[in-house]
Design a protein around this motif. Structure first.
Motif, PDB file in Angstrom:
ATOM      1  N   TYR A 180      -3.630  35.099 -39.487  1.00  0.00           N
ATOM      2  CA  TYR A 180      -4.723  35.913 -38.973  1.00  0.00           C
ATOM      3  C   TYR A 180      -5.182  36.900 -40.036  1.00  0.00           C
ATOM      4  CZ  TYR A 180      -4.122  34.298 -34.151  1.00  0.00           C
ATOM      5  OH  TYR A 180      -4.060  33.536 -33.010  1.00  0.00           O
ATOM      6  N   ILE A 181      -6.496  37.052 -40.145  1.00  0.00           N
ATOM      7  CA  ILE A 181      -7.081  38.128 -40.935  1.00  0.00           C
ATOM      8  C   ILE A 181      -7.552  39.197 -39.954  1.00  0.00           C
ATOM      9  CG2 ILE A 181      -8.963  38.801 -42.471  1.00  0.00           C
ATOM     10  CD1 ILE A 181      -8.905  36.039 -43.675  1.00  0.00           C
ATOM     11  N   VAL A 182      -7.239  40.451 -40.241  1.00  0.00           N
ATOM     12  CA  VAL A 182      -7.612  41.541 -39.343  1.00  0.00           C
ATOM     13  C   VAL A 182      -7.936  42.783 -40.167  1.00  0.00           C
ATOM     14  CG1 VAL A 182      -5.213  42.300 -39.043  1.00  0.00           C
ATOM     15  CG2 VAL A 182      -6.898  42.847 -37.285  1.00  0.00           C
ATOM     16  N   ARG A 191      -8.278  33.876 -36.696  1.00  0.00           N
ATOM     17  CA  ARG A 191      -7.255  32.900 -37.078  1.00  0.00           C
ATOM     18  C   ARG A 191      -7.850  31.932 -38.098  1.00  0.00           C
ATOM     19  NH1 ARG A 191      -5.131  27.828 -35.293  1.00  0.00           N
ATOM     20  NH2 ARG A 191      -2.845  27.770 -35.215  1.00  0.00           N
ATOM     21  N   ILE A 192      -7.140  31.721 -39.219  1.00  0.00           N
ATOM     22  CA  ILE A 192      -7.666  30.855 -40.284  1.00  0.00           C
ATOM     23  C   ILE A 192      -6.806  29.620 -40.518  1.00  0.00           C
ATOM     24  CG2 ILE A 192      -8.805  32.759 -41.475  1.00  0.00           C
ATOM     25  CD1 ILE A 192      -6.466  32.724 -43.477  1.00  0.00           C
ATOM     26  N   GLY A 193      -5.711  29.469 -39.784  1.00  0.00           N
ATOM     27  CA  GLY A 193      -4.862  28.296 -39.977  1.00  0.00           C
ATOM     28  C   GLY A 193      -3.473  28.537 -39.431  1.00  0.00           C
ATOM     29  N   ALA A 194      -2.577  27.576 -39.678  1.00  0.00           N
ATOM     30  CA  ALA A 194      -1.202  27.668 -39.209  1.00  0.00           C
ATOM     31  C   ALA A 194      -0.271  27.175 -40.305  1.00  0.00           C
ATOM     32  CB  ALA A 194      -1.003  26.843 -37.937  1.00  0.00           C
ATOM     33  N   LYS A 207      -9.630  36.212 -53.948  1.00  0.00           N
ATOM     34  CA  LYS A 207     -10.853  36.414 -53.180  1.00  0.00           C
ATOM     35  C   LYS A 207     -11.141  35.291 -52.194  1.00  0.00           C
ATOM     36  CE  LYS A 207     -13.102  39.237 -56.708  1.00  0.00           C
ATOM     37  NZ  LYS A 207     -14.281  39.366 -57.618  1.00  0.00           N
ATOM     38  N   SER A 208     -10.527  34.138 -52.391  1.00  0.00           N
ATOM     39  CA  SER A 208     -10.849  33.004 -51.533  1.00  0.00           C
ATOM     40  C   SER A 208      -9.652  32.401 -50.804  1.00  0.00           C
ATOM     41  CB  SER A 208     -11.522  31.901 -52.356  1.00  0.00           C
ATOM     42  OG  SER A 208     -10.652  31.440 -53.386  1.00  0.00           O
ATOM     43  N   ARG A 209      -8.421  32.705 -51.248  1.00  0.00           N
ATOM     44  CA  ARG A 209      -7.247  32.056 -50.666  1.00  0.00           C
ATOM     45  C   ARG A 209      -6.098  33.039 -50.443  1.00  0.00           C
ATOM     46  NH1 ARG A 209      -6.439  26.532 -54.316  1.00  0.00           N
ATOM     47  NH2 ARG A 209      -8.053  25.265 -53.326  1.00  0.00           N
ATOM     48  N   ASN A 231      -7.381  28.601 -47.289  1.00  0.00           N
ATOM     49  CA  ASN A 231      -8.651  29.267 -47.543  1.00  0.00           C
ATOM     50  C   ASN A 231      -8.882  30.400 -46.551  1.00  0.00           C
ATOM     51  OD1 ASN A 231      -9.378  27.635 -49.723  1.00  0.00           O
ATOM     52  ND2 ASN A 231     -10.369  26.106 -48.405  1.00  0.00           N
ATOM     53  N   LEU A 232      -9.387  31.520 -47.024  1.00  0.00           N
ATOM     54  CA  LEU A 232      -9.602  32.675 -46.162  1.00  0.00           C
ATOM     55  C   LEU A 232     -10.701  32.436 -45.132  1.00  0.00           C
ATOM     56  CD1 LEU A 232      -9.333  35.618 -48.720  1.00  0.00           C
ATOM     57  CD2 LEU A 232      -7.576  34.704 -47.210  1.00  0.00           C
TER      58      LEU A 232
END
Length: 495
Positions: A180-182, A191-194, A207-209, A231-232
């Motif tokens: 998660y990005i918060v 949520r960007i992945g697991a 900046k991207s990952r 990836n973000l």
């Protein structure tokens, strides 16, 4: 008669127009007054105030550091602490010691520090293997209130700052478990992945990952941690690879380090390099000199290694160093071009015909703050894994400049010639002294570290000043009033 009168009239008129002669009065000048100037007053200049510049904090940055330590060491100073382990900040000299997790219970540990040094992510769990809550603490606030951001975090490094305003963590959220990005105020969770694997730790980001470890257990080489990227923007993830091989550093990710600017990575692979025929994972120079390894490969002829290319060879120093140059390597590469890696042989700068040491791969790399060099410290694992000897084992710090034409390990300083103890029958030997948590100061002139002693089961915090190459070991006593009570955790300089 008339003409005579006319002439007389003209004469009279001309005479009346002639200028009169006026006698000017004679002026007697007054004597000039002599002016005597008043003496000019001599001005005594006011003394210029001496401006004493504020000394630059030792290490640069804030002059402070932040670390984890057990409550038991500070019960007299802070009797109201609730949890077993807390996070403290202090001046470099040990003064102004402040617990910043005094309002939290349980085991409180540092997860990440923002680039501006104002924000700290802390995990708090009830047991070492239990799930943790994630809190944000603002160091610029007087009361250091902990704001809860997330829950369900596993053991290890599960949260890092992306910048001064956003974080990424692995835990539970509104869309289940995952990355998660918060925002730092708790808003905007996405949520960007697991993660995949059995255990996972966050490593770094750009900046991207975000980069992370998927950790499994792999024998005979020990723990294996394969690096992954996500990836973000949530568009995908995969393994980090170099020349078609996954990057799997030794240990729990200890064998890899990302550069401070996030553009490069240095790593030491777990196990041997691809296409390297097995010989041994560590070489003790006395055994090279006395022919023990030659005897070992002679036995290969009647074993499962009978087809080994080492059978029938004399395993002397020249043979071992040639093997190490191909099989024991530190890799350095830009993240944008991982196939273009620099390979640096892990050969200590000692005379193998005289000095007793191991050729091995058990080093942990750390980047200098400016990214110009890499610090490689001997973790001592080689001795613990492959030796049953008594005596002493030298622990050292090395530096390497990957941009050199022929980069190699250079001795920075020796840490200690630690005694080796045998804890029990057939038990793995261990060093009395152990060093970890090497962190550079913001100005790159000092290294902060912790020293653990198995004899008294305690820890100390120390520094190494690189300009003078001197230790300040007793500095630890200022920070840990009773350093024999369990051990210190992680420790960082504050920017």
């Amino acid at each position: 008669m008339k003409n005579i009168n006319s002439i007389l009239l003209i004469a009279f008129l001309l005479s009346s127009c002639a200028p009169a002669v006026i006698a000017l009065p004679t002026f007697t000048p007054q004597p000039t007054e002599t002016l005597t100037p008043s003496p000019t007053a001599t001005q005594t200049p006011s003394p210029t105030p001496t401006i004493t510049p504020t000394p630059t904090p030792i290490g640069g940055g804030s002059g402070k550091f932040i670390f984890e330590y057990y409550k038991a060491a500070y019960e007299k100073e802070f009797p109201d602490l609730k949890g077993e382990m807390h996070v403290f900040i202090s001046n470099w000299d040990g003064s102004n010691l402040i617990p910043i997790t005094s309002g939290l219970n349980n085991l409180n540990q540092i997860q990440s520090i923002s680039a501006n040094g104002q924000l700290v992510l802390v995990s708090s769990r009830s047991s070492y293997l239990g799930k943790a809550d994630l809190y944000l603490i603002n160091l610029s606030s007087a009361d250091h209130v902990a704001t809860k951001l997330a829950n369900g975090l596993d053991v290890g490094w599960q949260a890092i700052f992306l910048d001064n305003t956003r974080i990424v963590y692995i835990g539970r959220g509104s869309q289940g478990y995952g990355f998660y990005i918060v925002n730092v105020d708790g808003t905007g969770a996405k949520r960007i992945g697991a993660p995949t694997g059995r255990v996972w730790w966050l490593a770094s980001s750009d900046k991207s990952r975000v980069y992370w470890y998927s950790i499994t257990r792999q024998y005979p080489y020990g723990d294996s941690a394969t690096l992954w990227w996500t990836n973000l923007d949530g568009s995908g993830q995969g393994k980090l690879e170099s020349n078609r091989h996954p990057i799997s550093p030794a240990g729990f990710g200890e064998g890899a380090a990302f550069s401070p600017d996030g553009t490069k990575i240095a790593w030491i692979p777990n196990g041997l390099e691809p296409d390297c025929p097995y010989l041994y994972l560590a070489f003790w120079t006395p055994d090279i000199r006395n022919g023990a390894y030659t005897e070992l490969v002679t036995r290969y002829a009647n074993s499962e290694y009978k087809d080994s290319p080492h059978v029938g060879k004399v395993i002397d120093t020249a043979y071992v160093e040639d093997h190490v140059r191909h099989c024991f390597l530190l890799h350095v590469a830009p993240l944008s071009d991982l196939d273009n890696d620099t390979k640096i042989p892990l050969i200590p700068p000692f005379d193998p015909d005289k000095a007793n040491f191991y050729y091995h791969r058990d080093y942990a790399p750390r980047w200098w703050p400016d990214g110009s060099k890499i610090l490689a410290y001997d973790t001592g694992f080689a001795m613990k894994r492959w030796s049953k000897r008594t005596g002493h084992y030298p622990l050292a710090l090395y530096e390497v400049s990957p941009e050199d034409t022929h980069p190699r390990l250079e001795l920075l300083t020796g840490l200690s010639n630690s005694p080796i103890v045998q804890p029990g029958v057939d038990a793995m030997p261990r060093l009395v002294d152990s060093y970890t948590s090497f962190r550079f100061s913001p100005d790159g002139r000092q290294i902060l570290f912790t020293k653990y002693n198995y004899g008294n089961q305690g820890s100390m915090i120390g520094t190494l000043t690189l300009d003078a190459m001197n230790y300040v070991d007793d500095f630890g006593h200022n920070i840990t009033p009773d350093f024999q009570i369990k051990r210190v955790g992680d420790i960082y300089w504050l920017p």
